[in-house]
Design an enzyme around this catalytic site. Structure first.
Site, mmCIF file in Angstrom:
data_model
loop_
_atom_site.group_PDB
_atom_site.id
_atom_site.type_symbol
_atom_site.label_atom_id
_atom_site.label_comp_id
_atom_site.label_asym_id
_atom_site.label_seq_id
_atom_site.Cartn_x
_atom_site.Cartn_y
_atom_site.Cartn_z
ATOM 1 N N ALA A 273 -14.973 76.684 -42.811
ATOM 2 C CA ALA A 273 -14.522 77.038 -41.509
ATOM 3 C C ALA A 273 -14.052 78.743 -41.357
ATOM 4 O O ALA A 273 -14.095 79.191 -42.537
ATOM 5 C CB ALA A 273 -13.403 76.171 -41.265
ATOM 6 N N MET A 274 -13.785 79.012 -40.432
ATOM 7 C CA MET A 274 -13.136 80.434 -40.348
ATOM 8 C C MET A 274 -12.114 80.427 -39.116
ATOM 9 O O MET A 274 -12.211 80.056 -38.153
ATOM 10 C CB MET A 274 -14.437 81.240 -39.817
ATOM 11 C CG MET A 274 -14.126 82.868 -39.735
ATOM 12 S SD MET A 274 -13.667 83.613 -41.113
ATOM 13 C CE MET A 274 -12.593 84.883 -40.429
ATOM 14 N N GLU B 63 -7.170 76.712 -41.707
ATOM 15 C CA GLU B 63 -7.515 77.720 -40.953
ATOM 16 C C GLU B 63 -6.251 77.899 -39.861
ATOM 17 O O GLU B 63 -6.008 78.757 -39.545
ATOM 18 C CB GLU B 63 -8.695 77.077 -40.272
ATOM 19 C CG GLU B 63 -10.018 77.026 -41.060
ATOM 20 C CD GLU B 63 -10.127 77.911 -41.931
ATOM 21 O OE1 GLU B 63 -10.269 79.114 -41.674
ATOM 22 O OE2 GLU B 63 -10.817 77.446 -43.070
HETATM 23 N N1 B3K Z 1 -11.754 82.990 -44.379
HETATM 24 C C1 B3K Z 1 -12.868 82.252 -44.286
HETATM 25 C C2 B3K Z 1 -14.134 82.482 -45.481
HETATM 26 C C3 B3K Z 1 -14.698 83.586 -45.206
HETATM 27 C C4 B3K Z 1 -15.800 83.446 -46.251
HETATM 28 C C5 B3K Z 1 -16.911 84.663 -45.847
HETATM 29 N N2 B3K Z 1 -18.167 84.699 -46.789
HETATM 30 C C6 B3K Z 1 -12.309 80.925 -44.337
HETATM 31 C C7 B3K Z 1 -11.316 80.561 -45.080
HETATM 32 O O1 B3K Z 1 -11.032 80.576 -46.261
HETATM 33 O O2 B3K Z 1 -10.371 80.114 -44.521
HETATM 34 ZN ZN ZN Z 2 -8.942 80.798 -46.164
#
Ligand code: B3K
Ligand code: ZN
Length: 866
Positions: free
Chosen positions: A271-272, A307
């Protein structure tokens, strides 16, 4: 444009942490205008750019696969001689201090198979920008220390994309001619471009609200396909629980009027955390008892929380550069782990977390891809979203929590958030805030950020009958890792307790600070040598080497009051038998069987803990205890012990299986624990070879009212060869053929199975009409799972290696990130003996010889071969 990638692939450059320089130009304001269309989207970007410091550097805007259709500076269109392209970036020499730069580009979301930037998934359009996807959307200084205020206008066909979402708050929308419509979203918070997101879709919304601690009402929305709406209840509950928890435990309040989550089917990872608009792999949103296991339910809760928590640990305070990734990821994993522990069983959560750490991170830390939680260099940052950055990073934060205690830890995090709100910070900033706020000296502790490798701590207990003291000598070594041949001693909190054999009780739990290569600690008041319980709660992410006897481990497995240490004693008891057997020694398995029998019979224990404690360590964990891994010998030894436990305690398994049959589905901890134990009992019953075992498994498969039991039974049946196997797999497939997430389980269960023909089965599944390289979940379910099946992967003269290498080669041009994630299992070639090692190396070399390889795969393969 097609050459951009292959040019990079020819000689990937190495980026060094020490080369960090502040950005030459800042971009305080960004206005984006999207004319959305699946085949051809136009992006107009207006950037206010401001020179940062006294220099004459040109403006350099990163780009990947972009060609400008128009460039204006302060309203005047540039001629061809006023700009240039360098390695995909747009370079413009600008005089003076501040300008407005406008660019126009065109993108093709449908052909974006990398799933980075703006792409199409199941009829919707969405974005993924972390780490460097924004440069695939528009020209921009794509680095996390350029913080901007964004306004986003989107225009799209209203019938195809009735829902238009972006970061921040919605500020306007309306209809346009030709069946089109528009929406405008403004994000008042400064953010780096990796947190940018938009979604254009035809989705339904589970709408709810949350009132924050200061009384503000936040509208919550989880956006999914209409048919999936009933499967969003758990995610919504998790979101509201997370919001309340972050207020209560960290004093962090949500800051926008809306918070949206969108589920998409094609996603490179979990997820992002885009500001106000999280985008999720649908597997971490959708859950109901029919289609999701309890592990899936917990995954949804954990990832939604993770998230959400990033809103503060990552978004309000972000990273200065990508070397600081663990600043947000390690801290946020620690936060989500603690949240999940609070929501369920802390003991079982800790056991789970340590199992994951050992399986993924300890392996990484002992192989060619080992790196510190703050790396010194990288070729492709996407390769550094690792178990080390995430899970070991979380352990480092947890150690600070252990050393400080909850109040001082909170004082440290308060100070960190206060000091750095709205900034792009470093790991050092975090440690300094913990030092200042928590009043502790972390000088030596900082080594955890620099040194890779899992420390080994040797524990020797002795007893002085004259002084009636127990003496504990702890000595530590940190193994060499690539680029770091010599290590310094680390500072680590080791929680211990010494049990008096006469009373079965200990004299108090103590946290020892190990700071030197060797230290001796004295414990008065012991008439006889006590039993050592060490690294309780897994207080430090290290390997403990001790000479505790099987008898002592059996004692702890019955009496240790620290649940992790009790589990650990049991596991060590089993590991000793299994490792000894593999080494050809005649091992006494009676203590293991007795400990399992006693654990099952202990009425004070809950089912979930029992299930964890009595399960045998995985084949790969057993392999990790050996210098040279013999997958066949490990498989045989483990199967034999499992059969022996199954047979000897057959009635116990039958009783347990019957006792844990539920009457109606519930998500309570007790019900989840019962299901876990029921599956464990079924597993042992099947291992016993009982003639009716397949029938019992099939009945469970058939009658289950939940996926945990259905998949548990399917896994057991999939290992076998009977008619029930084919029947269950067919029924499962037909029942869930339209549900991609469940179909993933069908692929995965077969890839993980111990069936003798696993290799051939996986090869065939790779040709199945439902297999596609276009969906990362599907690739991971089949080939990711297969590569993690130690026994299956290493079968058949390297055929497994060849199969995975073929997939890497085929997938790389489409989706380099997902392809690169399949490389590490091949990189473990040093551990599997000369013949296998050579075959694994040969596959790595074959991959490397493939023309046009991405730098993602080149980095992983070259490091693995070194
Ligand atoms: N920050 C994103 C991860 C992004 C990965 C890019 N290759 C999800 C997380 O760790 O919450
Ligand atoms: Zn993260």
């Amino acid at each position: 444009m097609a050459d951009i990638q292959s040019t990079a692939a020819a000689a990937p450059s190495v980026i060094h942490r020490s080369d960090y320089r502040p950005p030459a130009w800042l971009v305080p304001d960004v206005a984006l205008d999207f004319r959305l269309d699946a085949a051809a989207t136009q992006v107009r970007a207006k950037l206010s750019v401001v020179r940062n410091g006294a220099h004459s550097d040109p403006l350099r805007l990163d780009g990947d696969g972009l060609m400008p259709r128009m460039i204006r500076v302060d309203g005047v269109e540039l001629t061809a001689d006023q700009w240039s392209m360098e390695a995909g970036a747009l370079v413009i020499a600008l005089p003076g201090a501040a300008h407005e730069v406008e660019t126009l580009v065109e993108l093709s979301p449908t052909t974006n198979t990398q799933l980075m930037g703006l792409y199409a998934s199941g009829g919707l359009l969405c974005t993924q920008c972390e780490a460097q996807g924004f440069r695939r959307i528009t020209f921009f200084p794509d680095r996390p220390d350029v913080l901007s205020r964004y306004s986003v206008r989107m225009e799209a066909d209203k019938a195809l994309y009735p829902v238009l979402l972006a970061n921040g708050d919605p500020v306007g929308s309306g209809d346009l001619e030709g069946g089109r419509h528009w929406a405008q979203w403004n994000d008042p918070f400064l953010k780096p471009c990796y947190l940018f997101a938009l979604v254009a879709a035809d989705l339904a919304c589970n709408a709810d609200s949350f009132t924050t601690m200061s009384g503000r009402e936040v509208s919550l929305g989880i956006w999914v396909r209409q048919a999936d709406l009933p499967r969003t209840t758990h995610a919504m509950k998790a979101l509201k629980d997370s919001m309340a928890w972050d207020e209560r435990v960290y004093g962090r309040e949500y800051d926008l009027a809306v918070f949206n989550i969108v589920a998409v089917a094609d996603f490179n990872f979990g997820a992002m955390e885009n500001k106000g608009l999280n985008i999720f792999n649908s597997r971490y949103i959708l859950a109901d008892p029919e289609t999701a296991t309890d592990i899936d339910f917990d995954g949804v809760e954990g990832v939604v929380a993770h998230e959400y928590f990033h809103n503060w640990s990552g978004n309000r305070v972000t990273c200065r550069d990508w070397f600081q990734l663990s600043l947000k990821e390690g801290f946020t994993v620690f936060r989500d782990q603690t949240f999940s522990a609070d929501m369920g069983s802390p003991a079982v959560k800790r056991i789970d977390d340590v199992r994951i750490l050992r399986a993924a991170q300890f392996q990484e830390d002992s192989g060619p891809l080992a790196h510190p939680i703050r790396p010194e260099s990288y070729m492709e940052i996407s390769n550094f979203y690792t178990a080390t950055i995430y899970n070991k990073g979380a352990e480092i934060i947890r150690m600070m929590h252990t050393m400080l205690g909850p109040e001082r830890f909170r004082a440290g995090t308060d100070l960190y958030f206060d000091r750095h709100d709205g900034q792009a910070a470093t790991c050092e900033d975090f440690v300094k805030a913990m030092e200042d706020g928590g009043q502790i000296d972390l000088t030596q502790f900082r080594l955890w950020y620099e040194q890779a490798g899992t420390p080994r701590v040797r524990a020797l207990l002795s007893h002085d009958p004259v002084s009636r003291e127990a003496l504990l000598t702890l000595s530590q070594t940190v193994p060499p890792t690539p680029g770091q041949p010599v290590k310094k001693p680390m500072a680590m909190p080791i929680r211990v307790a010494l049990f008096d054999r006469a009373t079965d009780a200990h004299h108090g739990d103590e946290t020892l600070m190990l700071t030197q290569a060797e230290q001796t600690f004295r414990f008065p008041g012991f008439a006889a040598q006590p039993v050592l319980s060490i690294n309780r709660g897994f207080s430090a992410p290290v390997v403990i080497e001790s000479d505790r006897s099987q008898q002592d481990l059996a004692f702890l497995s019955a009496h240790d009051d620290d649940p992790f240490a009790r589990y650990e004693a049991m596991q060590q008891l089993m590991v000793n038998v299994l490792v000894g057997t593999v080494a050809g020694q005649a091992m006494d398995d009676a203590p293991v069987i007795a400990a399992i029998r006693d654990t099952v019979a202990d009425a004070a224990l809950d089912d979930a803990f029992i299930a964890e404690a009595i399960r045998l360590p995985s084949e790969s964990y057993i392999g990790d205890q050996m210098m040279m891994v013999d997958p066949d010998a490990i498989h045989i030894a483990r199967e034999r012990l499992q059969t022996k436990i199954g047979k000897t305690l057959e009635t116990v398994w039958r009783d347990l299986h019957a006792r844990t049959e539920a009457n109606g589905f519930s998500l309570s901890s007790a019900a989840k624990g019962a299901r876990k134990l029921r599956n464990t009992a079924l597993n042992y019953l099947t291992a016993s070879g009982a003639v009716d075992a397949d029938d019992v498994a099939f009945t469970q498969f058939d009658r289950a009212d939940n996926m945990t039991e259905r998949q548990g039974a399917l896994s057991v049946l999939a290992n076998g060869t009977g008619d029930r196997r084919e029947a269950a797999l067919d029924i499962f497939y037909n029942r869930y053929a339209d549900d991609p997430l469940v179909l993933d389980k069908w692929f995965q269960t077969q890839a993980l199975s111990f069936h003798l023909d696993t290799l051939a089965i996986v090869r065939e599944l790779g040709q199945h009409k439902d297999f596609t390289l276009g969906n990362p979940n599907r690739v991971r379910s089949l080939f990711g799972a297969f590569a993690a099946n130690q026994w299956g992967f290493h079968q058949g003269n390297g055929e497994g290696y060849r199969m995975v290498a073929d997939i890497i080669i085929a997938l790389d041009p489409l989706n380099p990130q997902t392809a690169a994630r399949l490389v590490p299992p091949l990189g473990r070639w040093r551990r599997f003996g000369a013949q296998r090692g050579q075959a694994m190396r040969a596959e790595l070399e074959r991959i490397l010889a493939t023309p046009g390889l991405s730098k993602d795969v080149i980095e992983q393969v070259t490091k693995s071969l070194d």
